[in-house]
Design a protein around this motif. Structure first.
Motif, PDB file in Angstrom:
ATOM      1  N   THR A  24      60.853  12.247 -84.458  1.00  0.00           N
ATOM      2  CA  THR A  24      60.650  12.713 -83.446  1.00  0.00           C
ATOM      3  C   THR A  24      60.864  12.207 -81.782  1.00  0.00           C
ATOM      4  O   THR A  24      60.487  11.382 -81.752  1.00  0.00           O
ATOM      5  N   SER A  25      61.389  13.447 -81.482  1.00  0.00           N
ATOM      6  CA  SER A  25      61.876  13.019 -79.868  1.00  0.00           C
ATOM      7  C   SER A  25      61.265  14.598 -79.104  1.00  0.00           C
ATOM      8  O   SER A  25      61.338  14.003 -77.792  1.00  0.00           O
ATOM      9  N   SER A  26      60.304  14.914 -79.498  1.00  0.00           N
ATOM     10  CA  SER A  26      59.720  15.649 -78.860  1.00  0.00           C
ATOM     11  C   SER A  26      58.894  15.263 -77.744  1.00  0.00           C
ATOM     12  O   SER A  26      57.932  14.733 -78.507  1.00  0.00           O
ATOM     13  N   PRO A  27      58.876  16.168 -76.517  1.00  0.00           N
ATOM     14  CA  PRO A  27      57.434  15.368 -75.339  1.00  0.00           C
ATOM     15  C   PRO A  27      55.863  15.410 -76.087  1.00  0.00           C
ATOM     16  O   PRO A  27      54.984  14.666 -75.758  1.00  0.00           O
ATOM     17  N   TYR A  57      50.554  14.117 -79.359  1.00  0.00           N
ATOM     18  CA  TYR A  57      49.560  14.793 -79.816  1.00  0.00           C
ATOM     19  C   TYR A  57      49.142  14.789 -80.953  1.00  0.00           C
ATOM     20  O   TYR A  57      48.152  14.549 -81.401  1.00  0.00           O
ATOM     21  N   ALA A  58      50.008  14.065 -81.757  1.00  0.00           N
ATOM     22  CA  ALA A  58      49.864  13.684 -83.397  1.00  0.00           C
ATOM     23  C   ALA A  58      48.962  12.280 -83.660  1.00  0.00           C
ATOM     24  O   ALA A  58      47.833  12.261 -84.350  1.00  0.00           O
ATOM     25  N   ASP A  59      48.792  11.797 -82.337  1.00  0.00           N
ATOM     26  CA  ASP A  59      48.199  10.596 -82.314  1.00  0.00           C
ATOM     27  C   ASP A  59      46.195  10.858 -82.309  1.00  0.00           C
ATOM     28  O   ASP A  59      45.715  10.876 -83.336  1.00  0.00           O
ATOM     29  N   PRO A  60      45.768  11.753 -81.458  1.00  0.00           N
ATOM     30  CA  PRO A  60      44.558  12.508 -81.152  1.00  0.00           C
ATOM     31  C   PRO A  60      44.405  13.628 -82.484  1.00  0.00           C
ATOM     32  O   PRO A  60      43.121  13.353 -82.727  1.00  0.00           O
ATOM     33  N   ALA A  61      45.553  13.957 -82.679  1.00  0.00           N
ATOM     34  CA  ALA A  61      44.638  15.090 -84.383  1.00  0.00           C
ATOM     35  C   ALA A  61      45.074  13.893 -84.994  1.00  0.00           C
ATOM     36  O   ALA A  61      43.979  14.646 -86.270  1.00  0.00           O
ATOM     37  N   VAL A  62      44.877  13.395 -85.726  1.00  0.00           N
ATOM     38  CA  VAL A  62      44.579  12.366 -86.898  1.00  0.00           C
ATOM     39  C   VAL A  62      43.131  11.761 -86.303  1.00  0.00           C
ATOM     40  O   VAL A  62      42.558  11.713 -87.400  1.00  0.00           O
ATOM     41  N   GLY A  63      42.787  11.048 -85.026  1.00  0.00           N
ATOM     42  CA  GLY A  63      41.497  10.840 -84.586  1.00  0.00           C
ATOM     43  C   GLY A  63      40.669  11.655 -84.569  1.00  0.00           C
ATOM     44  O   GLY A  63      39.449  11.483 -85.456  1.00  0.00           O
ATOM     45  N   LEU A  64      40.888  13.338 -84.495  1.00  0.00           N
ATOM     46  CA  LEU A  64      40.336  14.615 -85.154  1.00  0.00           C
ATOM     47  C   LEU A  64      39.962  14.594 -86.599  1.00  0.00           C
ATOM     48  O   LEU A  64      39.226  15.037 -86.856  1.00  0.00           O
ATOM     49  N   GLY A  65      40.588  14.486 -86.802  1.00  0.00           N
ATOM     50  CA  GLY A  65      40.749  15.075 -88.648  1.00  0.00           C
ATOM     51  C   GLY A  65      39.746  13.650 -89.596  1.00  0.00           C
ATOM     52  O   GLY A  65      39.021  13.375 -90.201  1.00  0.00           O
ATOM     53  N   ILE A  66      40.266  12.655 -88.257  1.00  0.00           N
ATOM     54  CA  ILE A  66      39.678  11.426 -89.119  1.00  0.00           C
ATOM     55  C   ILE A  66      37.562  11.504 -88.382  1.00  0.00           C
ATOM     56  O   ILE A  66      37.253  10.590 -89.163  1.00  0.00           O
ATOM     57  N   SER A  67      37.352  12.344 -87.592  1.00  0.00           N
ATOM     58  CA  SER A  67      35.795  12.623 -87.516  1.00  0.00           C
ATOM     59  C   SER A  67      35.900  13.714 -87.991  1.00  0.00           C
ATOM     60  O   SER A  67      34.741  13.431 -88.737  1.00  0.00           O
ATOM     61  N   PHE A  68      36.333  14.458 -88.850  1.00  0.00           N
ATOM     62  CA  PHE A  68      35.913  15.422 -89.543  1.00  0.00           C
ATOM     63  C   PHE A  68      35.594  15.426 -90.856  1.00  0.00           C
ATOM     64  O   PHE A  68      34.150  15.325 -92.050  1.00  0.00           O
ATOM     65  N   MET A  69      36.502  13.774 -91.007  1.00  0.00           N
ATOM     66  CA  MET A  69      36.381  12.997 -92.749  1.00  0.00           C
ATOM     67  C   MET A  69      35.462  12.622 -92.270  1.00  0.00           C
ATOM     68  O   MET A  69      34.660  12.548 -93.975  1.00  0.00           O
ATOM     69  N   ILE A  70      35.380  12.242 -91.476  1.00  0.00           N
ATOM     70  CA  ILE A  70      33.565  10.879 -91.814  1.00  0.00           C
ATOM     71  C   ILE A  70      32.516  11.638 -91.433  1.00  0.00           C
ATOM     72  O   ILE A  70      31.570  11.568 -92.357  1.00  0.00           O
ATOM     73  N   LEU A  71      32.498  12.834 -90.840  1.00  0.00           N
ATOM     74  CA  LEU A  71      31.728  13.470 -90.791  1.00  0.00           C
ATOM     75  C   LEU A  71      30.831  14.916 -92.280  1.00  0.00           C
ATOM     76  O   LEU A  71      30.125  14.263 -92.248  1.00  0.00           O
ATOM     77  N   PHE A  72      32.036  15.297 -92.781  1.00  0.00           N
ATOM     78  CA  PHE A  72      32.218  15.388 -93.912  1.00  0.00           C
ATOM     79  C   PHE A  72      31.653  14.299 -94.660  1.00  0.00           C
ATOM     80  O   PHE A  72      30.943  14.639 -96.516  1.00  0.00           O
ATOM     81  N   SER A  73      31.254  13.003 -94.949  1.00  0.00           N
ATOM     82  CA  SER A  73      31.117  12.114 -96.549  1.00  0.00           C
ATOM     83  C   SER A  73      29.915  11.922 -95.816  1.00  0.00           C
ATOM     84  O   SER A  73      29.372  11.718 -96.292  1.00  0.00           O
ATOM     85  N   ALA A  74      29.398  11.440 -94.603  1.00  0.00           N
ATOM     86  CA  ALA A  74      28.413  11.780 -93.908  1.00  0.00           C
ATOM     87  C   ALA A  74      26.912  12.480 -94.614  1.00  0.00           C
ATOM     88  O   ALA A  74      26.235  11.947 -94.740  1.00  0.00           O
ATOM     89  N   LEU A  75      27.560  13.712 -94.032  1.00  0.00           N
ATOM     90  CA  LEU A  75      26.740  14.509 -94.404  1.00  0.00           C
ATOM     91  C   LEU A  75      25.574  14.578 -96.025  1.00  0.00           C
ATOM     92  O   LEU A  75      23.858  14.454 -96.097  1.00  0.00           O
ATOM     93  N   PRO A  76      26.534  14.238 -97.034  1.00  0.00           N
ATOM     94  CA  PRO A  76      25.928  14.407 -98.048  1.00  0.00           C
ATOM     95  C   PRO A  76      25.218  13.402 -98.624  1.00  0.00           C
ATOM     96  O   PRO A  76      24.019  13.091 -99.296  1.00  0.00           O
TER      97      PRO A  76
END
Length: 361
Positions: free
Chosen positions: A199-202, A206-225
């Motif tokens: 893609t060429s949009s400026p 944002y896709a990079d930090p968005a993936v990092g944010l998704g990774i953080s939520f995934m880690i938290l939800f897997s760690a809590l149980p």
């Protein structure tokens, strides 16, 4: 005969794979300035530490000898490792979450997206391989046979009780969660790299930090149980689905047993449960109590409890309050009784006992 690796050999292989890829991914992350790749690299570092902890706990738990001050040996070592892994995951998830928020505020361009994509694909392949030999369907447990109720168990609640499986061993489950989480992270890295590349949009960066944010939520939800389940056992909770009120009800239904107090049930690890109780009986004969103890053990066996300590006691009449004359205490008549008849002192150490020993009547 199917070839099967022992848990410690699986962990040793996982450590070797994780260390090699962590060094490679970290170098590429700094080279390309990719937060998603950097987050995944540090998740790999967390995996590496957790695998070492798990391997250490497995080796310790298999030691035949143990220190004399550890009366149960090293049986909780793997459980402690699982709790450590879960706590480490929680801290990592929070750290990546904060970094992602910071990157949303100050967007940074990604250099050499193609290298990020290749690294993500290689990591995904390695995680699939690692997960394949860490995954194991074997969940050994003690199966309670369904039998018709005898005369002593006819009105007991354990007759219809369904013993719940302990679930996957938490130490290996923690390791598997790390690997599965890494695989999901790699998929996120691949998606972010493809978005930035094609893609060429400026706003594509944002896709990079968005993936990092998704990774953080995934880690938290897997760690809590993982933290919850291992923490409950470390806090000596009863086995899943076992209630003290049911056990007390069943024991007090046995003929010749008047009451039960100081009843404790806890898990030593995921599979082994322990119980202790003070049993007030009407018959002082030892052989009579042994017959009742056998029935009690049958009840506890139905609840998945196979290690029991029983203390017999005889009924005891209430005694006047200290300093009370004729049952009168400052105008208020009252009595007290001590359910626990074998005391270690004269009331000076009551606050150090597990339960209150003096009950108002």
């Amino acid at each position: 005969m199917a070839f099967k690796l022992a848990d410690k050999h699986k962990m040793a292989a996982a450590i070797a794979i994780s260390f090699a890829f962590f060094a490679c991914e970290l170098a590429v992350a700094f080279r390309t300035s990719s937060l998603a790749l950097l987050a995944d690299a540090f998740h790999y570092l967390n995996d590496l530490v957790s695998f070492v902890v798990t391997l250490t706990s497995i080796v310790i738990s298999e030691k035949p000898e143990f220190r004399q001050d550890f009366s149960f040996g090293w049986q909780r070592a793997r459980l402690l490792g699982a709790f450590f892994n879960g706590s480490f995951l929680l801290a990592l998830g929070i750290s990546i979450f904060l970094q992602s928020i910071e990157r949303f505020i100050a967007v940074k361009e990604i250099d050499n997206v193609k290298m990020v994509l290749i690294t993500g694909c290689v990591g995904l392949g390695l995680n699939i391989i690692t997960a394949a030999f860490l995954h194991d369907h074997d969940q050994s447990e003690c199966r309670v046979e369904k039998r018709s109720a005898s005369e002593f168990h006819a009105n007991h609640r354990h007759v219809s009780h369904s013993l719940k499986a302990p679930g996957r061993e938490l130490g290996m489950m923690g390791a598997l969660l790390h690997v599965v989480g890494d695989a999901i992270n790699n998929i996120g890295v691949i998606i972010a790299a493809l978005i930035i590349w094609f893609t060429s949009s400026p706003s594509r960066f944002y896709a990079d930090p968005a993936v990092g944010l998704g990774i953080s939520f995934m880690i938290l939800f897997s760690a809590l149980p993982l933290v919850k389940h291992s923490g409950e056992i470390l806090l000596q909770s009863a086995p899943r689905g076992v209630f003290l009120s049911d056990i007390k009800h069943d024991i007090e239904k046995i003929p010749g047993i008047e009451s039960v107090h100081e009843l404790h049930v806890w898990r030593l690890d995921q599979k082994k449960a322990i119980a202790s109780a003070h049993i007030t009986v009407s018959d002082p004969d030892v052989s009579s109590f042994m017959a009742k103890a056998k029935t009690i053990r049958e009840c506890l066996h139905a609840y998945g409890i196979h290690s029991t300590t029983l203390q017999p006691e005889l009924p005891r009449e209430p005694v006047p309050r200290d300093g009370a004359g004729g049952g009168d205490n400052g105008g208020a008549g009252g009595k007290r009784h001590a359910p626990c008849q074998i005391m270690c002192g004269k009331g000076l150490c009551d606050h150090l006992m597990c339960c209150n020993t003096l009950v108002q009547v």
